[in-house]
Design a protein around this motif. Structure first.
Motif, PDB file in Angstrom:
ATOM      1  N   VAL A   1       0.436  -1.282   0.351  1.00 45.08           N
ATOM      2  CA  VAL A   1       0.238  -0.044  -0.060  1.00 45.08           C
ATOM      3  C   VAL A   1       0.591   1.425  -0.582  1.00 45.08           C
ATOM      4  N   LEU A   2       0.104   2.159  -0.406  1.00 45.13           N
ATOM      5  CA  LEU A   2       0.912   3.145  -1.007  1.00 45.13           C
ATOM      6  C   LEU A   2       0.242   4.181   0.666  1.00 45.13           C
ATOM      7  N   THR A   3       1.251   4.524   1.890  1.00 51.75           N
ATOM      8  CA  THR A   3       0.585   5.475   3.231  1.00 51.75           C
ATOM      9  C   THR A   3       0.264   7.042   2.847  1.00 51.75           C
TER      10      THR A   3
ATOM     11  N   ARG B   1       2.454  10.158   0.816  1.00 47.00           N
ATOM     12  CA  ARG B   1       4.053  10.329   2.078  1.00 47.00           C
ATOM     13  C   ARG B   1       4.726   9.905   0.728  1.00 47.00           C
ATOM     14  N   CYS B   2       4.110   9.782  -0.548  1.00 48.78           N
ATOM     15  CA  CYS B   2       5.161   9.622  -1.445  1.00 48.78           C
ATOM     16  C   CYS B   2       5.736  11.149  -1.839  1.00 48.78           C
ATOM     17  N   VAL B   3       6.431  10.922  -2.271  1.00 51.49           N
ATOM     18  CA  VAL B   3       7.884  11.921  -2.113  1.00 51.49           C
ATOM     19  C   VAL B   3       8.382  11.480  -4.009  1.00 51.49           C
ATOM     20  N   ALA B   4       7.283  10.778  -4.520  1.00 50.28           N
ATOM     21  CA  ALA B   4       8.127  10.496  -5.854  1.00 50.28           C
ATOM     22  C   ALA B   4       9.976  10.807  -6.274  1.00 50.28           C
ATOM     23  N   CYS B   5      10.791   9.983  -5.033  1.00 50.79           N
ATOM     24  CA  CYS B   5      12.029   9.716  -5.229  1.00 50.79           C
ATOM     25  C   CYS B   5      12.773   9.044  -6.399  1.00 50.79           C
ATOM     26  N   ASN B   6      11.040   7.719  -6.615  1.00 49.26           N
ATOM     27  CA  ASN B   6      12.074   6.874  -7.618  1.00 49.26           C
ATOM     28  C   ASN B   6      13.164   6.091  -6.772  1.00 49.26           C
ATOM     29  N   LEU B   7      13.611   6.155  -5.754  1.00 42.26           N
ATOM     30  CA  LEU B   7      14.353   4.587  -4.838  1.00 42.26           C
ATOM     31  C   LEU B   7      13.886   3.248  -4.350  1.00 42.26           C
ATOM     32  N   CYS B   8      12.423   3.163  -4.650  1.00 38.30           N
ATOM     33  CA  CYS B   8      11.784   1.946  -4.249  1.00 38.30           C
ATOM     34  C   CYS B   8      11.904   1.559  -5.221  1.00 38.30           C
ATOM     35  N   SER B   9      11.525   1.955  -6.860  1.00 34.38           N
ATOM     36  CA  SER B   9      11.474   1.537  -8.319  1.00 34.38           C
ATOM     37  C   SER B   9      13.230   1.321  -8.068  1.00 34.38           C
TER      38      SER B   9
ATOM     39  N   SER C   1       6.985   1.001 -11.071  1.00 32.90           N
ATOM     40  CA  SER C   1       7.179   2.562 -11.825  1.00 32.90           C
ATOM     41  C   SER C   1       5.888   3.262 -11.292  1.00 32.90           C
ATOM     42  N   LEU C   2       6.641   4.388 -11.404  1.00 33.66           N
ATOM     43  CA  LEU C   2       6.211   6.136 -10.917  1.00 33.66           C
ATOM     44  C   LEU C   2       7.006   7.267 -11.698  1.00 33.66           C
ATOM     45  N   GLN C   3       6.044   8.188 -11.223  1.00 35.10           N
ATOM     46  CA  GLN C   3       6.103   9.425 -12.322  1.00 35.10           C
ATOM     47  C   GLN C   3       5.990  10.651 -11.544  1.00 35.10           C
TER      48      GLN C   3
ATOM     49  N   PHE D   1       1.990   9.209 -11.607  1.00 35.61           N
ATOM     50  CA  PHE D   1       1.058   7.666 -11.614  1.00 35.61           C
ATOM     51  C   PHE D   1       1.738   6.679 -10.373  1.00 35.61           C
ATOM     52  N   PHE D   2       1.338   5.320 -10.173  1.00 33.87           N
ATOM     53  CA  PHE D   2       2.083   4.552  -9.295  1.00 33.87           C
ATOM     54  C   PHE D   2       1.455   3.501  -9.569  1.00 33.87           C
ATOM     55  N   ARG D   3       2.747   2.207 -10.203  1.00 30.90           N
ATOM     56  CA  ARG D   3       2.898   1.035 -10.515  1.00 30.90           C
ATOM     57  C   ARG D   3       2.774   0.356 -10.213  1.00 30.90           C
TER      58      ARG D   3
ATOM     59  N   ALA E   1      13.520   0.739   1.431  1.00 33.78           N
ATOM     60  CA  ALA E   1      14.339   1.958   0.810  1.00 33.78           C
ATOM     61  C   ALA E   1      13.347   3.031   0.699  1.00 33.78           C
ATOM     62  N   CYS E   2      12.507   3.189   1.426  1.00 38.16           N
ATOM     63  CA  CYS E   2      11.438   4.495   1.242  1.00 38.16           C
ATOM     64  C   CYS E   2      11.704   5.362   1.826  1.00 38.16           C
ATOM     65  N   PRO E   3      12.348   6.496   1.692  1.00 36.54           N
ATOM     66  CA  PRO E   3      12.668   7.357   2.830  1.00 36.54           C
ATOM     67  C   PRO E   3      11.288   8.396   3.341  1.00 36.54           C
ATOM     68  N   THR E   4      10.564   7.824   2.932  1.00 36.66           N
ATOM     69  CA  THR E   4       9.494   8.563   3.938  1.00 36.66           C
ATOM     70  C   THR E   4       8.401   7.818   4.331  1.00 36.66           C
ATOM     71  N   ASN E   5       8.439   6.053   4.406  1.00 39.82           N
ATOM     72  CA  ASN E   5       7.327   5.384   4.819  1.00 39.82           C
ATOM     73  C   ASN E   5       6.168   5.175   4.358  1.00 39.82           C
ATOM     74  N   ALA E   6       6.270   6.033   2.794  1.00 34.15           N
ATOM     75  CA  ALA E   6       5.183   5.775   1.970  1.00 34.15           C
ATOM     76  C   ALA E   6       4.775   4.415   1.651  1.00 34.15           C
ATOM     77  N   ILE E   7       5.608   3.814   1.404  1.00 32.53           N
ATOM     78  CA  ILE E   7       5.210   2.328   0.602  1.00 32.53           C
ATOM     79  C   ILE E   7       5.387   1.695   1.561  1.00 32.53           C
TER      80      ILE E   7
HETATM   81  S1  SF4 Z   1      10.626   4.472  -2.491  1.00 30.27           S
HETATM   82 FE1  SF4 Z   1       8.630   6.026  -0.891  1.00 30.27          FE
HETATM   83  S2  SF4 Z   1       9.146   8.327  -1.091  1.00 30.27           S
HETATM   84 FE2  SF4 Z   1      10.059   7.166  -2.893  1.00 30.27          FE
HETATM   85  S3  SF4 Z   1       9.311   6.678  -4.817  1.00 30.27           S
HETATM   86 FE3  SF4 Z   1       9.578   5.098  -3.739  1.00 30.27          FE
HETATM   87  S4  SF4 Z   1       7.791   5.321  -2.149  1.00 30.27           S
HETATM   88 FE4  SF4 Z   1       7.927   6.990  -3.073  1.00 30.27          FE
END
Ligand code: SF4
Ligand code: SF4
Lengths: 339, 182
Positions: free
Chosen positions: B50-52, B60-68, B77-79, B93-95, B110-116
């Motif tokens: 989930v994305l919180t 929370r997600c800041v689209a940093c792409n670290l998870c990807s 995949s996200l933009q 989008f976040f897929r 990996a997520c720095p914001t605890n979003a995923i």
């Molecule tokens: S690592 Fe976390 S903050 Fe960064 S894109 Fe993925 S879900 Fe979003």
């Protein structure tokens, strides 16, 4: 009305027709109970391995067999291009029919049973000997290494167990004085169940019976863990199904034979003291057979497959002397009592 | 004579193992009848992702792409997009392709914001494989997930509109490197 129809044909013809109907009913009952053995085996193996087995389709999973059969009927019957077509097709037919045939000798109740041949036991030996051709031909015609090894093993295994199987049952023949299975059962009703005087014969016969049906622990010809599926590796669809159901028909047949030979056939235990037990002969036959069918499964659940040479040396060095001693001992006792 | 006892002993061991297996008839079964009885899962079981949202209700997600990047099978995949009112980043989008995901949890690490975050929901079966591709509207939940009061912008030194550098929790104002004063 009924009497008019009855008088159309002479009574002999009616008797023959009735006997044919009986034979067909017994055949159907045998095949159906063999098919449901698959369900019984899977449930019992589950029980002994602390799991459930198929329990979803129908009541207690009984419908699983119907579903499996439907699936196997409609499966593509693929024949590998490198096989010998004629023998490849012939082998499953032999496997099934040679396991079905001996059942016609087994007396089920006082008036049910297909045939009461005077050479009953010999006929059984003959078909058991022919049944190995199914495995041999199947392994040979498949033209693949695993199948060939399975076929070879089956041949060697047959040579080992057929000898002491025949000799172990000869003790019964000596004691009862007949090869006819129905008369053997009747003899047991008059005297005593043959398990008591022929206990050692029963031991060797039980081993041989497992070997005849190629069941674990004597499933060396198919040995899934070493030979893929042994002699039926290349088979698919209903050809494989015939091998598969043939094995279960064999179990039902050997269980029925054991019941008839050693455990008094349809006779109720303690029937002399509680005569009302004898009113349902078929039930007793069924219960006893079911017990032996379940023992087959228990053996499969419990015992590992012995090494190939261990099996042969056990057959030649233990079972053969034991059955020979039993035969000689029985003959001596019969002579002594007769004299 | 010795081999005779060996045979007897062999017969005995075989009978014994048959008896032991038979005694299993009276044991309880180890299997859980799954659809009727759900197996207990630990709270940190790695299931559906989930994305919180943070406690204020923003993504929370800041689209940093670290998870990807961290994902070993590359199924995220996200933009990135920027929110016009305060310049905050968010995924356009976040897929996640759950037919590839192996639930290793590396994205969560990996997520720095605890979003995923991975949740204990394991019932993800679909009849159509395409239905296993989850979009943002399927992933985004309205709660905070496992971390109840974590809010990235409140603790990171990131400046967005309405919050300058150093105004966040436990932060000191940035040092003025041009001044000589202590
Ligand atoms: S690592 Fe976390 S903050 Fe960064 S894109 Fe993925 S879900 Fe979003
Ligand atoms: S759990 Fe592993 S495989 Fe699944 S999305 Fe995250 S990093 Fe990728």
């Amino acid at each position: 009305m009924i009497e008019q129809i009855y008088s159309l044909l002479p009574p002999v013809v009616w008797d023959i027709l009735w006997a044919m109907v009986k034979a067909v009913i017994i055949l159907l009952g045998l095949v159906i109970s063999a098919a449901w053995m698959i369900w019984l085996e899977r449930r019992l193996l589950g029980l002994w391995q602390d799991r459930y087995g198929p329990n979803r389709v129908g009541l207690w999973g009984l419908g699983q067999v119907i579903a499996d059969m439907l699936k196997i009927f409609f499966k593509e019957d693929w024949m590998p291009p490198f096989v010998d077509k004629f023998t490849f097709t012939l082998a499953p037919a032999i496997a099934m029919s040679m396991m079905l045939l001996p059942f016609c000798l087994i007396p089920i109740t006082p008036n049910w049973g297909v045939a009461s041949a005077d050479l009953g036991l010999l006929f059984f030996f003959a078909t058991a000997g022919l049944a190995v051709y199914a495995v041999m031909l199947g392994g040979w015609s498949s033209n693949s290494k695993y199948s060939l090894l399975g076929g070879l093993r089956s041949t060697a295994q047959t040579i080992s167990y057929e000898v002491f199987m025949g000799i172990s049952l000869m003790g019964i023949v000596v004691q009862t004085g007949t090869f006819n299975l129905r008369e053997i059962v009747l003899w047991q009703q008059e005297h005593v169940w043959l398990i008591f005087p022929q206990f050692f014969a029963f031991l060797t016969w039980a081993l041989a019976g497992v070997a005849v049906t190629h069941r674990t622990p004597f499933d060396l010809p198919e040995a899934e863990s070493e030979l893929a599926a042994g002699y039926h590796t290349e088979y698919s669809g209903m050809k494989f199904g015939m091998f598969f159901v043939g094995e279960y028909v064999g179990i039902v047949m050997v269980s029925g034979l054991t019941t008839a030979l050693f455990f008094g056939g349809w006779e109720a235990p303690f029937g002399d003291y509680l005569p009302f037990l004898n009113t349902v002969p078929f039930l007793w036959f069924a219960i006893k057979s079911l017990f032996f069918m379940s023992s087959f499964i228990l053996l499969r659940a419990a015992l590992p497959r012995p090494r190939y040479d261990h099996m042969m040396s056990a057959a030649w060095k233990v079972c053969l002397p034991m059955s020979l001693l039993n035969l000689i001992g029985t003959a001596a006792v019969v002579l002594w009592l007769g004299a | 004579m010795k081999s005779f006892f060996a045979v007897l002993h062999g017969i005995w061991t075989q009978l014994r193992s048959i008896g032991m297996i038979f005694m299993h008839s009276f044991r309880p079964r180890d299997v859980i009848l799954y659809p009727e009885v759900k197996p207990p899962v630990p709270p940190r079981y790695r299931g559906r992702i989930v994305l919180t949202r943070d406690p204020d209700g923003d993504e929370r997600c800041v689209a940093c792409n670290l998870c990807s990047v961290a994902c070993p099978v590359g199924c995220i995949s996200l933009q990135k997009a920027e929110r016009p009112e305060d310049g905050r980043w968010y995924p356009e989008f976040f897929r996640i392709n759950f037919s590839r995901c192996m639930f290793c949890g590396l994205c969560e690490e990996a997520c720095p914001t605890n979003a995923i975050q991975l949740t204990p929901d394991y019932e993800l079966c679909e009849y159509d494989r395409q239905n296993l591709v989850y979009e943002k509207e399927h992933l985004l939940i309205s709660g905070v997930g496992k971390y109840h009061d974590y809010n990235f912008y409140r603790v990171a030194g990131m400046a967005i509109k309405g919050k300058g550098k150093g105004e966040a929790l436990n932060e000191s104002a940035p040092i003025d490197i041009k001044s000589l004063l202590p």
